[in-house]
Design an enzyme around this catalytic site. Structure first.
Site, PDB file in Angstrom:
ATOM      1  N   CYS B  10       0.841  -1.188   0.000  1.00 35.11           N
ATOM      2  CA  CYS B  10       0.000   0.000   0.000  1.00 35.11           C
ATOM      3  C   CYS B  10       0.888   1.253   0.000  1.00 35.11           C
ATOM      4  O   CYS B  10       2.088   1.164   0.248  1.00 35.11           O
ATOM      5  CB  CYS B  10      -0.905   0.014   1.237  1.00 35.11           C
ATOM      6  SG  CYS B  10       0.011  -0.099   2.783  1.00 35.11           S
ATOM      7  N   CYS B  13       2.945   1.774   3.003  1.00 33.04           N
ATOM      8  CA  CYS B  13       4.034   0.815   3.185  1.00 33.04           C
ATOM      9  C   CYS B  13       5.257   1.274   2.406  1.00 33.04           C
ATOM     10  O   CYS B  13       6.383   1.222   2.888  1.00 33.04           O
ATOM     11  CB  CYS B  13       3.597  -0.571   2.718  1.00 33.04           C
ATOM     12  SG  CYS B  13       1.991  -1.067   3.368  1.00 33.04           S
TER      13      CYS B  13
END
Lengths: 340, 78
Positions: B10, B13
């Site tokens: 994501c 991340c």
């Protein structure tokens, strides 16, 4: 005693309902824009500005306070607490923890796998998954702000009951075999996991970050929601709304629930719509059914869940929630004289 | 030193990975940064909220992106 009641009423009106803001915006619309708030356009502008600002203020304050509390209950800790429980108690605790554990639908997959691989019964996980988007602390205060405390508390109670019963049914039906088998092959490190201890400063920083990230995520939904609310409020004829969603239409709750299911919005985006519908005479049960359906039955989270459970379990889960929402809607409509 | 950035890809991340790399570069230490993206491996770490940061096998943060300054502190403290 009277003074106490009056001062609570005053606080409630000014702080939670923000009547001062409504007055301020009315002044702005009438004196600044030269519009009459008793007329349609002026009223819509007033509704839009007042509701948008109110929701953003409440949201920021509430998310901050609530994130601070939530920092004490990360899902990793929730899993450890739930791991030692069984039966109905586990479902109840799962539903309760769902209201305080920070959780966005984007992490429902690691959460589901993490809970299940740690040996939690799937019914308990589903109790958590139902209550988490449905009932959170912020939504309760927003409901109290827009409607009243009775409705807010009733919403929480039935939301939790739905989560407990839904999860318990899934437990009783022994549906473990409909979880994708790879989920059980993953060995989680649930036991003895050490979570970093946070200082107060870190928790406050976490709370501030949460406010920013949630507002960044939901601002558009809120603007759209308030826009729809304003349109309902001033421009859609009342008799049309009451014909479709009014009490005399026996299918009103069903229509509201089905209309809400494919929508994906945060509860904050649905509140202004709900507010406008109630003002148009739509039953409180119908409106609550719509809100619950938007938040608990969202299509995107179903698609995500499909990765970890087989279609059959997904359909059972959706049906239980759907039926639960319908029952809640009709019961609330029947008892609405107690709440409004 | 082994640093793990845990997240399924994501935006947050990737953000954490970048900040961790910056922190390591700033400290000029010899650290190995591992980006854990496989779901099974993520679950095995015990982290439920991505992104997560682990240093030498210990969870240091979950569910948020700490600043470069914080990450430096975390590395120094490890």
């Amino acid at each position: 005693m009277n003074i106490l009641v009056e001062s609570f009423g005053w606080l409630n009106d000014q702080v939670l309902k923000m009547n001062w803001l409504s007055d301020l915006i009315r002044l702005l619309v009438e004196k600044g824009f030269g519009l009459e708030t008793t007329e349609r356009i002026g009223a819509s502008v007033h509704f839009y500005l007042y509701d948008t600002i109110k929701i953003f203020i409440l949201l920021s304050v509430l998310i901050f306070a609530i994130s601070y509390i939530q920092s004490f209950f990360p899902p990793e800790r929730t899993r450890q607490i739930l791991g030692h429980m069984t039966g109905l108690r586990a479902n109840i605790l799962g539903a309760l923890l769902g209201t305080i554990t920070p959780f966005c639908s984007c992490s429902s997959i690691p959460l589901f796998i993490g809970f299940t691989s740690a040996g939690l019964p799937i019914g308990v996980t589903f109790s958590f998954l139902i209550s988490s988007p449905l009932v959170d602390l912020a939504s309760v205060l927003l409901l109290a702000s827009i409607f009243n405390w009775k409705i807010a508390i009733a919403y929480v109670v039935v939301g939790l009951i739905l989560a407990v019963i839904g999860g318990s049914i899934i437990s009783k039906l022994k549906l473990e075999k409909y979880v994708e088998s790879y989920v059980y092959q993953i060995k989680g490190a649930g036991e003895g996991l050490e979570m970093p201890e946070q200082s107060t400063r870190e928790r406050l920083r976490f709370a501030r970050e949460q406010v920013l990230s949630i507002i960044r995520k939901v601002w558009l939904y809120i603007l759209i929601g308030v826009g729809i609310g304003a349109a309902i409020h001033g421009w859609i004829p009342e008799n049309l709304i009451s014909a479709v969603l009014g009490q005399q239409n026996a299918f009103s709750v069903l229509i509201a629930t089905l209309a809400g299911a494919p929508m994906y919005a945060d509860i904050f985006g649905t509140l202004p719509i709900a507010e406008a519908l109630v003002a148009k005479g739509v039953g409180i049960g119908t409106v609550l059914a719509f809100m619950m359906s938007v938040t608990a039955l969202s299509l995107p989270s179903m698609i995500l869940l499909k990765k970890v459970v087989k279609t059959r379990l997904l359909v059972i889960f959706a049906s239980i929630v759907l039926v639960g929402i319908l029952i809640i809607g009709y019961v609330f409509n029947a008892l609405s004289y107690l709440l409004v | 030193m082994e640093i793990k950035v845990v997240g399924s890809g994501c935006a947050n991340c990737k953000n954490l990975l970048k900040k961790t790399q910056d922190a390591v570069a700033e400290l000029r230490i010899d650290a190995q940064i591992i980006y854990v993206t496989d779901m099974q491996d993520i679950i095995a770490t015990g982290i439920l909220q991505t992104p997560g940061l682990m240093i030498n096998g210990k969870i240091k943060s979950t569910g948020r992106v700490p600043s470069v300054k914080e990450i430096i502190e975390l590395i120094k403290g490890a």
